[in-house]
Design a protein around this motif. Structure first.
Motif, mmCIF file in Angstrom:
data_model
loop_
_atom_site.group_PDB
_atom_site.id
_atom_site.type_symbol
_atom_site.label_atom_id
_atom_site.label_comp_id
_atom_site.label_asym_id
_atom_site.label_seq_id
_atom_site.Cartn_x
_atom_site.Cartn_y
_atom_site.Cartn_z
ATOM 1 N N ASP A 463 0.836 -1.294 -0.096
ATOM 2 C CA ASP A 463 -0.067 -0.025 0.064
ATOM 3 C C ASP A 463 0.878 1.455 0.023
ATOM 4 N N ALA A 464 0.558 2.257 -1.014
ATOM 5 C CA ALA A 464 1.463 3.429 -0.927
ATOM 6 C C ALA A 464 1.570 4.452 0.066
ATOM 7 N N ARG A 465 0.545 4.294 1.090
ATOM 8 C CA ARG A 465 0.616 5.170 2.378
ATOM 9 C C ARG A 465 1.208 4.176 3.381
ATOM 10 N N MET A 466 0.632 2.906 3.560
ATOM 11 C CA MET A 466 1.204 2.183 4.844
ATOM 12 C C MET A 466 2.632 1.778 4.573
ATOM 13 N N VAL A 467 2.874 1.272 3.376
ATOM 14 C CA VAL A 467 4.721 0.830 3.241
ATOM 15 C C VAL A 467 5.052 1.585 1.932
ATOM 16 N N PRO A 468 5.483 2.729 2.062
ATOM 17 C CA PRO A 468 5.741 3.498 0.923
ATOM 18 C C PRO A 468 7.125 3.518 0.515
ATOM 19 N N ASP A 469 7.785 2.494 0.881
ATOM 20 C CA ASP A 469 9.092 2.387 0.398
ATOM 21 C C ASP A 469 9.330 0.689 0.244
ATOM 22 N N PRO A 470 8.655 -0.013 -0.741
ATOM 23 C CA PRO A 470 8.927 -1.260 -0.904
ATOM 24 C C PRO A 470 10.208 -1.476 -1.514
ATOM 25 N N GLU A 471 10.937 -0.374 -1.961
ATOM 26 C CA GLU A 471 12.460 -0.803 -2.525
ATOM 27 C C GLU A 471 13.230 -0.849 -1.449
ATOM 28 N N HIS A 472 13.002 -0.331 -0.165
ATOM 29 C CA HIS A 472 13.987 -0.456 0.887
ATOM 30 C C HIS A 472 13.776 -1.798 1.491
ATOM 31 N N ILE A 473 12.649 -2.220 1.555
ATOM 32 C CA ILE A 473 12.451 -3.810 1.961
ATOM 33 C C ILE A 473 13.238 -4.688 0.852
ATOM 34 N N SER A 474 13.029 -4.669 -0.362
ATOM 35 C CA SER A 474 13.923 -5.309 -1.355
ATOM 36 C C SER A 474 15.499 -5.031 -1.119
ATOM 37 N N GLU A 475 15.786 -4.069 -0.742
ATOM 38 C CA GLU A 475 17.384 -4.005 -0.354
ATOM 39 C C GLU A 475 17.551 -4.732 0.753
ATOM 40 N N LEU A 476 16.811 -4.704 1.547
ATOM 41 C CA LEU A 476 17.217 -5.526 3.057
ATOM 42 C C LEU A 476 17.228 -6.868 3.024
ATOM 43 N N ILE A 477 15.911 -7.363 1.732
ATOM 44 C CA ILE A 477 16.024 -8.677 1.580
ATOM 45 C C ILE A 477 17.599 -9.066 0.931
ATOM 46 N N ARG A 478 17.894 -8.203 -0.208
ATOM 47 C CA ARG A 478 19.297 -8.644 -0.865
ATOM 48 C C ARG A 478 20.304 -8.871 0.113
ATOM 49 N N ARG A 479 20.561 -7.876 1.003
ATOM 50 C CA ARG A 479 21.535 -7.567 2.036
ATOM 51 C C ARG A 479 21.517 -9.056 2.940
ATOM 52 N N ASN A 480 20.452 -9.215 3.369
ATOM 53 C CA ASN A 480 20.170 -10.483 4.228
ATOM 54 C C ASN A 480 20.782 -11.970 3.385
ATOM 55 N N ILE A 481 20.257 -11.762 2.202
ATOM 56 C CA ILE A 481 20.549 -13.145 1.481
ATOM 57 C C ILE A 481 21.995 -13.373 1.448
ATOM 58 N N THR A 482 22.419 -11.990 0.993
ATOM 59 C CA THR A 482 23.815 -12.010 1.101
ATOM 60 C C THR A 482 24.777 -12.551 2.210
ATOM 61 N N ARG A 483 24.213 -11.910 3.530
ATOM 62 C CA ARG A 483 24.739 -12.182 4.819
ATOM 63 C C ARG A 483 24.347 -13.691 5.035
ATOM 64 N N LEU A 484 23.552 -14.189 4.787
ATOM 65 C CA LEU A 484 23.336 -15.857 4.837
ATOM 66 C C LEU A 484 24.324 -16.526 4.224
ATOM 67 N N ALA A 485 24.406 -16.139 2.894
ATOM 68 C CA ALA A 485 25.172 -16.921 1.939
ATOM 69 C C ALA A 485 26.684 -16.860 2.329
ATOM 70 N N ARG A 486 27.070 -15.658 2.970
ATOM 71 C CA ARG A 486 28.542 -15.673 3.361
ATOM 72 C C ARG A 486 28.875 -16.240 4.684
#
Length: 487
Positions: A463-486
């Protein structure tokens, strides 16, 4: 010739709301977009001609719903060409986001494949945005449909997914009956131990000085009855179907949406925002899973959990320990063969994702435990029956029941195994495939994980008001997949 709409499809057909539409979206990306007429011909030959419902419209006749042929069907109407003002990624994301709040025209068959690019002189790259109403089919069937749309390749489809055998709903009920006596005996033998253990834990240290603390513990159990149920059932075996069924069905009824401290409060509006990741290494996820002795699914769920823990921490929400999601689970195992017909053959279950656990091994173990208990319970069967009840109920009752269950969760979460190898569409390589799940009721967030050709893609819609920054969640998922992989 009209055919009556199956009850399992009618559930989703009638669940649309202006602020949360029951539409499933997907994105096929190309470095070189195929010619428009070749796309239209392939879609007609490989999809429309195979599945009659793709050229039919829903019609209500005296309270009964039917699929009827669209006598004015035109493939060009369903496969439009859209040229954006420029080829920038943010322009594409803005256009795709806008489609999530645009209802599919119900006077025509309930699907659309938009062929989208920037101006041809700027780039040859482009995408095909697929839009299907959930009333046509569930996500797994739509994956199969879209794979069948691509050029034939025998080794493309993943291994079987779903319940793990060919059991029907009736088979599952019989299985439960066969195991109820054994599991009940096992549970009763241990339940007394659980009650005694937790009783001792509360009263052994009971003294006047500690009395306020003990009252607080008792009050906490009264406020959160799910905790009491967890305590009593925790001593039974992880695969005890009777204990797990009691646990999960009680959770389904008693669970409340987590208090996120205002981070995701209120009611969704019409406007949506989307984001997506592509090209995450599946080999890295597989290596992380092996390191922790877990499955790929548990590892990906852990990456999402860590990302959302970080996201909420950044907003000052630190006390939350669980986040409820509705998750689809297929009731029919899917193999490499394409289905003869589409439709919905799945149940939506409640999955409580643990949050706030920073240690990867501890987090993955907890996710695995919760997943095991869900799989060894009858919640999927009961949920499927509830979906039928909703479809057959008056609209007002159906919406209240839908609100009750969707209100217990933050949104929809799905992990879909896709093609294991590179696919082509009319001779053009498909670079990536992304999927998004719909949300219902007041849910503000949907996350879909999709594996393809040795990579993992993540589609996030919010939802554009309640979660206005899905791109930040995307980046956090990318960061934590990398963390788990390493590690």
């Amino acid at each position: 010739m009209a055919t009556q709409i199956a009850v399992s499809d009618l559930t989703w057909l009638l669940m649309d709301r202006p602020n949360n539409l029951m539409q499933v979206h997907g994105l096929f990306s190309f470095d070189e977009l195929p010619p428009l007429e070749e796309i239209r011909q392939a879609v007609f030959d490989r999809v429309v001609s195979k599945y009659r419902v793709m050229s039919q419209i829903p019609v209500n006749k005296r309270g009964r719903w039917y699929w009827e042929d669209d006598v004015d069907f035109d493939i060009a109407r369903h496969v439009p060409r859209i040229v954006l003002e420029d080829a920038r990624p943010e322009t594409m994301r803005a256009h795709v986001s806008a489609q999530f709040s645009r209802p599919i025209d119900r006077s025509r068959p309930l699907w659309e494949y938009q062929v989208i690019s920037g101006p041809p002189e700027q780039s040859t790259a482009g995408v095909i945005l697929t839009r299907h109403h959930h009333g046509l089919a569930d996500g797994i069937r739509l994956v199969q449909l879209l794979m069948g749309m691509c050029d034939p390749r025998e080794d493309a489809m993943p291994g079987k997914v779903g319940r793990g055998d060919t059991a029907s709903i009736a088979d599952r009920v019989l299985h439960l009956a066969e195991h109820t006596v054994r599991d009940t005996v096992d549970y009763v033998q241990h339940a007394g131990e659980a009650v005694a253990h937790h009783g001792r834990a509360i009263f052994a240290t009971l003294n006047p000085l500690d009395f306020p603390h003990q009252l607080e513990r008792v009050a906490d159990l009264a406020r959160h009855p799910v905790k009491a149920i967890d305590a009593v059932t925790s001593v039974a075996a992880d695969d005890n179907e009777f204990s797990n069924s009691w646990r999960e069905l009680s959770r389904l009824l008693l669970h409340d949406r987590a208090d996120t401290g205002g981070a995701w409060s209120g009611h969704p509006g019409v406007a949506k925002k989307v984001d997506w990741l592509e090209g995450l290494s599946l080999a890295d996820v597989r290596a992380a899973a092996k390191r922790h002795g877990s499955t790929i699914n548990d590892t990906l769920m852990a990456a999402v959990s860590l990302a959302l823990t970080d996201y909420l921490d950044e907003r000052g929400v630190e006390e939350i320990t669980d986040l409820g999601w509705m998750m689809p689970i297929s009731l029919r195992p899917i193999d490499a063969s394409l289905p003869d017909q589409l439709g919905n053959h799945f149940a939506v279950i409640l999955f409580e994702m643990p949050l706030g656990i920073r240690d990867p091994s501890e987090l993955i173990a907890e996710i695995h435990l919760r997943s095991t208990r869900l799989k060894n319970s009858v919640e999927p069967v009961v949920s499927f029956g509830m979906q039928r009840f909703i479809a057959e109920s008056p609209l007002g009752v159906a919406r209240r029941v839908t609100n009750f269950f969707s209100g217990k969760t933050v949104g929809q979460l799905s992990n879909v195994p896709g093609p294991r190898v590179q696919l082509d569409f009319v001779g053009h390589p498909v670079r990536s495939i992304i999927g998004w799940v719909p949300t219902s009721g007041d849910q503000p967030l949907g996350i879909c994980l999709f594996s393809y050709n040795g990579t993992v893609a993540v589609g996030i819609a919010s939802d554009a008001r309640m979660v206005p920054d899905p791109e930040h969640i995307s980046e956090l998922i990318r960061r934590n997949i990398t963390r788990l992989a390493r590690g």
